[in-house]
Every structure is written in C-alpha cells, then in structure tokens.
Scaffold this motif. Structure first.
Motif, PDB file in Angstrom:
ATOM      1  N   SER A 157       0.840  -1.204   0.000  1.00 50.25           N
ATOM      2  CA  SER A 157       0.000   0.000   0.000  1.00 50.25           C
ATOM      3  C   SER A 157       0.870   1.247   0.000  1.00 50.25           C
ATOM      4  O   SER A 157       0.540   2.243   0.629  1.00 50.25           O
ATOM      5  N   ILE A 158       1.991   1.176  -0.693  1.00 48.09           N
ATOM      6  CA  ILE A 158       2.903   2.303  -0.802  1.00 48.09           C
ATOM      7  C   ILE A 158       2.307   3.295  -1.800  1.00 48.09           C
ATOM      8  O   ILE A 158       1.727   2.902  -2.801  1.00 48.09           O
ATOM      9  N   PHE A 159       2.436   4.581  -1.496  1.00 52.10           N
ATOM     10  CA  PHE A 159       1.795   5.601  -2.319  1.00 52.10           C
ATOM     11  C   PHE A 159       2.752   6.767  -2.552  1.00 52.10           C
ATOM     12  O   PHE A 159       3.836   6.820  -1.992  1.00 52.10           O
ATOM     13  N   GLY A 160       2.315   7.699  -3.399  1.00 55.79           N
ATOM     14  CA  GLY A 160       3.123   8.882  -3.685  1.00 55.79           C
ATOM     15  C   GLY A 160       3.999   8.676  -4.908  1.00 55.79           C
ATOM     16  O   GLY A 160       3.808   7.751  -5.693  1.00 55.79           O
ATOM     17  N   GLN A 161       4.977   9.540  -5.053  1.00 47.93           N
ATOM     18  CA  GLN A 161       5.875   9.473  -6.202  1.00 47.93           C
ATOM     19  C   GLN A 161       7.107   8.645  -5.880  1.00 47.93           C
ATOM     20  O   GLN A 161       7.549   8.579  -4.743  1.00 47.93           O
ATOM     21  N   ILE A 162       7.646   8.008  -6.915  1.00 45.42           N
ATOM     22  CA  ILE A 162       8.944   7.368  -6.781  1.00 45.42           C
ATOM     23  C   ILE A 162       9.964   8.495  -6.690  1.00 45.42           C
ATOM     24  O   ILE A 162      10.008   9.366  -7.563  1.00 45.42           O
ATOM     25  N   PRO A 163      10.761   8.532  -5.617  1.00 46.31           N
ATOM     26  CA  PRO A 163      11.667   9.671  -5.406  1.00 46.31           C
ATOM     27  C   PRO A 163      12.691   9.822  -6.530  1.00 46.31           C
ATOM     28  O   PRO A 163      13.149   8.850  -7.117  1.00 46.31           O
ATOM     29  N   LEU A 164      13.042  11.069  -6.808  1.00 46.27           N
ATOM     30  CA  LEU A 164      14.067  11.349  -7.802  1.00 46.27           C
ATOM     31  C   LEU A 164      15.414  10.747  -7.402  1.00 46.27           C
ATOM     32  O   LEU A 164      16.255  10.495  -8.259  1.00 46.27           O
ATOM     33  N   SER A 165      15.602  10.475  -6.110  1.00 45.56           N
ATOM     34  CA  SER A 165      16.859   9.872  -5.653  1.00 45.56           C
ATOM     35  C   SER A 165      17.083   8.485  -6.247  1.00 45.56           C
ATOM     36  O   SER A 165      18.204   7.976  -6.228  1.00 45.56           O
ATOM     37  N   PHE A 166      16.030   7.862  -6.805  1.00 45.21           N
ATOM     38  CA  PHE A 166      16.192   6.560  -7.461  1.00 45.21           C
ATOM     39  C   PHE A 166      17.172   6.646  -8.627  1.00 45.21           C
ATOM     40  O   PHE A 166      17.742   5.651  -9.036  1.00 45.21           O
ATOM     41  N   ALA A 167      17.353   7.838  -9.173  1.00 42.02           N
ATOM     42  CA  ALA A 167      18.310   8.015 -10.260  1.00 42.02           C
ATOM     43  C   ALA A 167      19.745   7.752  -9.795  1.00 42.02           C
ATOM     44  O   ALA A 167      20.634   7.505 -10.613  1.00 42.02           O
ATOM     45  N   ASN A 168      19.961   7.755  -8.471  1.00 44.26           N
ATOM     46  CA  ASN A 168      21.289   7.479  -7.907  1.00 44.26           C
ATOM     47  C   ASN A 168      21.579   5.987  -7.770  1.00 44.26           C
ATOM     48  O   ASN A 168      22.696   5.600  -7.416  1.00 44.26           O
ATOM     49  N   LEU A 169      20.587   5.151  -8.037  1.00 42.96           N
ATOM     50  CA  LEU A 169      20.760   3.695  -7.882  1.00 42.96           C
ATOM     51  C   LEU A 169      21.485   3.145  -9.105  1.00 42.96           C
ATOM     52  O   LEU A 169      20.900   2.504  -9.975  1.00 42.96           O
TER      53      LEU A 169
END
Length: 189
Positions: A157-169
């Motif tokens: 039940s996770i919600f919201g936006q995928i954080p822009l920090s994912f670009a660091n993965l």
C-alpha cells in the motif's frame, strides 16, 4: 555439536517450533530451516547465534514478532523470512544492518511504513518487500543504496511518487513497483 558451523534442515516437513537447543550452537554461521512446516514465533534462542552469516527461514508458518535482537547481528549477510505469516511491524533495528546483503520478507502480512532508516543498509544488494501491507511513501534515502541491484516493492500500500533519488541507484538491475499507488516519474537509471 557445539562446534557446528552450518545446520541445514531444509525441505524436511519439520513441524513445531525452533528447539531451544539451537541456541547452544554458538559457532553456527548458517542456519537453513526453509521449506518446512515450522510455526509460532522465531524463538529468542536464535538471538544467541551471534556468528550467523546466513539465516534462512522462508516457506514456513512462522508468525508473531520478528525478534528485535536480530538487528544486532553484525555478521549477518543473508536473511530470508519470505512466505510466512508475520503480521506485526518490522523491527527498526533490522533497517540499520549495514553489512546485510540480502533481505527478503516477501509474502507475509507485515504492516507499517518503510522507514527512512533504510538508507543504513549500505551493503544491500537484494531487497524483497513485496506482498505485504507496507503503507507509506517511498523514502528518499533509497537513493543511498549504491549496491542495490534487486528491489521489489510490489503488492503493498505504498503511495506517492517514486523519489528522484532513485536516479542514484547506479547498480539497480531489477525494480518491481506493480500494484502500488505510486506515480512513476521517468528516470534514467
């Protein structure tokens, strides 16, 4: 058998709970009880196994609380609890295990949020949280997990936006966010 370093009893149709005698195996580095019919709580005697590198308990019928003490295992690298009946919140101490490489708690009923402390899992390579009841936004600290290759957050039940920090993965090879309430922003991973 106090000098035993590995105990592998997987796929044996074992029933009941983890026997207290296991706590006497102080040199144990690998405990494999997966694919049995073990049930009840994970016994506190497991907390005495400080040398554990791999703890594999998936595909059983364990329930109740996941012991907080397991978060103090400095040598633990692989921790598999998937396909059990855990329904409580995930102990905060486990999100801070800096040496952990693989963590799977998939296919349980674990509640609560994925805390920002997840950024403490500095060495994590595989993180499998799918098919639970996690409910929160995705913490931005996910972007600190530079070694992360496999991430499965689906069916929560996770919600919201995928954080822009994912670009660091930079090591990420597999990401599953299906059946979540998230807005996916285009990221160049």
């Amino acid at each position: 058998m106090s000098g035993l370093t590995c105990l592998d009893l997987k796929e044996n149709n074992l029933a009941g709970s983890i026997p207290p005698e296991i706590g006497k195996l102080k040199q144990l580095q690998g405990l494999y009880l997966n694919k049995n019919k073990l049930q009840g709580h994970i016994s506190e005697v497991v907390c005495y196994l400080f040398n554990l590198v791999e703890l594999v308990l998936h595909d059983n019928e364990f329930s109740g609380l996941i012991p907080e003490c397991l978060g103090k295992f400095s040598m633990l690298q692989k921790f598999y609890l998937g396909s059990n009946k855990f329904s409580s919140k995930f102990p905060l101490s486990l999100w801070k295990m800096s040496g952990l490489l693989y963590l799977s708690v998939s296919r349980n009923s674990i509640e609560g949020e994925v805390p920002s402390d997840i950024g403490e899992l500095k060495a994590i390579v595989g993180l499998y949280l799918h098919s639970n009841h996690f409910s929160s936004v995705i913490p931005t600290r996910f972007g600190e997990l530079q070694n992360l290759q496999y991430l499965d957050l689906s069916n929560n039940s996770i919600f919201g936006q995928i954080p822009l920090s994912f670009a660091n993965l930079i090591s990420l090879e597999f990401l599953n966010c299906l059946q979540m309430h998230c807005q996916v922003l285009f990221l160049c991973l």
